[in-house]
Design an enzyme around this catalytic site. Sequence first.
Site, short mmCIF file in Angstrom:
data_model
loop_
_atom_site.label_atom_id
_atom_site.label_comp_id
_atom_site.label_asym_id
_atom_site.label_seq_id
_atom_site.Cartn_x
_atom_site.Cartn_y
_atom_site.Cartn_z
N GLY A 1 43.71 35.36 50.62
CA GLY A 1 44.16 36.39 51.73
C GLY A 1 44.86 37.45 51.45
O GLY A 1 45.01 37.98 50.21
N SER A 2 45.97 37.85 52.36
CA SER A 2 46.76 39.04 52.26
C SER A 2 47.91 39.15 51.16
O SER A 2 48.28 40.23 50.77
CB SER A 2 47.39 39.29 53.62
OG SER A 2 46.52 39.61 54.75
N THR A 3 48.18 38.01 50.48
CA THR A 3 48.96 38.17 49.36
C THR A 3 48.34 38.69 48.23
O THR A 3 49.29 39.36 47.53
CB THR A 3 49.38 36.57 48.96
OG1 THR A 3 48.19 35.88 48.66
CG2 THR A 3 50.19 35.66 50.02
#
Length: 580
Positions: free
Chosen positions: A292-294
């Site tokens: 995801g956003s990491t």
Amino acid sequence: MGGGPGGRRSGRGRLLVVAVVILLAWFGVGMRLFQLQIVQAADLKEMGLEQRAKVKVLAAERGTIYDRDGRELAITVQGKTIGADTKHLQQPTQVAELLAVTLGLDQAQVLATLRSGRRWVTVARQIDAETAAQVERLELPGIYSYPEAMRVYPEGSLAAQVLGFVDPDGNGLEGLEYRYDKQLSGTPGEVRFEQGLDGNVIPQGQYDVRPAIPGSDLVTTIDRDIEFIAERECKATLERTEAERCTAVVLDPSTGEVLAIAVVPGFDPNDRSASTPDRWVNWAVLGTYEPGSTEKLITIAAALEERAVNAATTFEVPDVIEVVDGACEGRFSTAGDQINGCYHDAERHPTEILSVKDIVTRSSNVGTILIGQRLGDSNLARYIDAFGLGRKTGADVPGESTGRLNLDPTCPSCFASAAIGYAVSVTPLQMAAAYGAVANDGIWVQPHLVRELVDGSGVHRPIAPEERRVVSVDTARVMRSLLRNVVESSEGTGGKARIPGYTAAGKTGTARKFVEGEGYTDDYVVSFVGMAPASNPRIVVAVVVDSPKVGSSGGRVAAPAFSKIAEDTLHRLGVPPDAS
């Protein structure tokens, strides 16, 4: 008459026959002696030596595994094995009951062993000395004990998936015990001696000793106290969120040394009977998930490095973007997931003018995809590889996963997905190392778990990790500033990652859980990966939580664990506070 000439001739004839027989017998004996003492002497000597010669193997002591400060994590001690001579057993049923109670075994199984039909049987191997003494005090006829080395893990379940364990014969089966089994095992020795028919050693016979060479010791990079901190916070996270699993990695970004790997729930390698094999797995290096956003760290850092954008570059950002025609018709996901080429931000919003800094702070999926489009697919793929995704880190652990990349140039949505952390699967260790490159002024350092090997002669062999530059110093510092804003800004998604007294920089991650054969489920894998202090990072901490039932975002679930692990680790390392 018997005394005549004929009788004398007959007597001489018999004497002659006897003499010939004697001569022939002596000749036969002489020939046999010649055969034995001259012709076959060497062979017979060798045969006799083989019959008398005995060889006893001298087991090599298995090396000790230490933490970075020389504290023992795995040692070899003298245990005992309980056996039985079934020929001399009396009342096997009562004996089985007493042994089962004393050894903590199943009575039926013990009785079955005693009644197996074999004369010599093993009842229990590698029993601690105190328990073996209790058995010996029972003085049961036919029951005996003998010493046998056993592997012991003094810290119990601490770092169990890192250390692994051995089988009863001392062969490594998991973790570092398996990866470095050859070095830990050493080389067995032997004693060669001559033994008479009475079983005693012949005093003047051959007696040669080849000593065993002890196994090398491993000095790991693990800090026992930091490992305890990470495992404690993972346990607290599971209790708070009712998640299936929590994994945490603590990394020194400048050296690549892994200070802790926590995988909870875990197991006790001293007694695996109460655990299942999935708990033995080091999910930090074998388990994969979509980050995801990491993963946006890579997309943004690549765009900065290629000068496609700078921190102040602005974009017109709607709340939805369609990269496949018709994909967004009638759809909107408040979770911000990818759906067939239709991408959304986590919350509805009007079209806004957002800078790169704003996009990172608010974790805008749409904004990140727009940055990725300006960067270009080939550049994105190149930096994903450079940061170490899609390939093994080379960490000294068995079975490390490469992860998986779905970057088919003919796929219309794969690169948009990859820009925001879908279409790629990673390990927690890969993500920690990627953030480590930004923390280390743009240089990626290979993560590793062993500092050095110390062989039986005391020779130290340090481990030399691989290094490579991924982005420039300037790009790394700008990226740290952007990630710091994620934590410190009121609009940031990582507010719960703040560390009392220290600055922190990092990124939240929230992604629907993908299950092979089922596709995307209703569960989430949430994470926070960050570094501290932000201005001059000493540590990188990655926290990944699988399927929380309470809370479904990295900011709410994983960030608090990051904060506590980082705070206590910085205190443990003696890093002075850098924030008011």
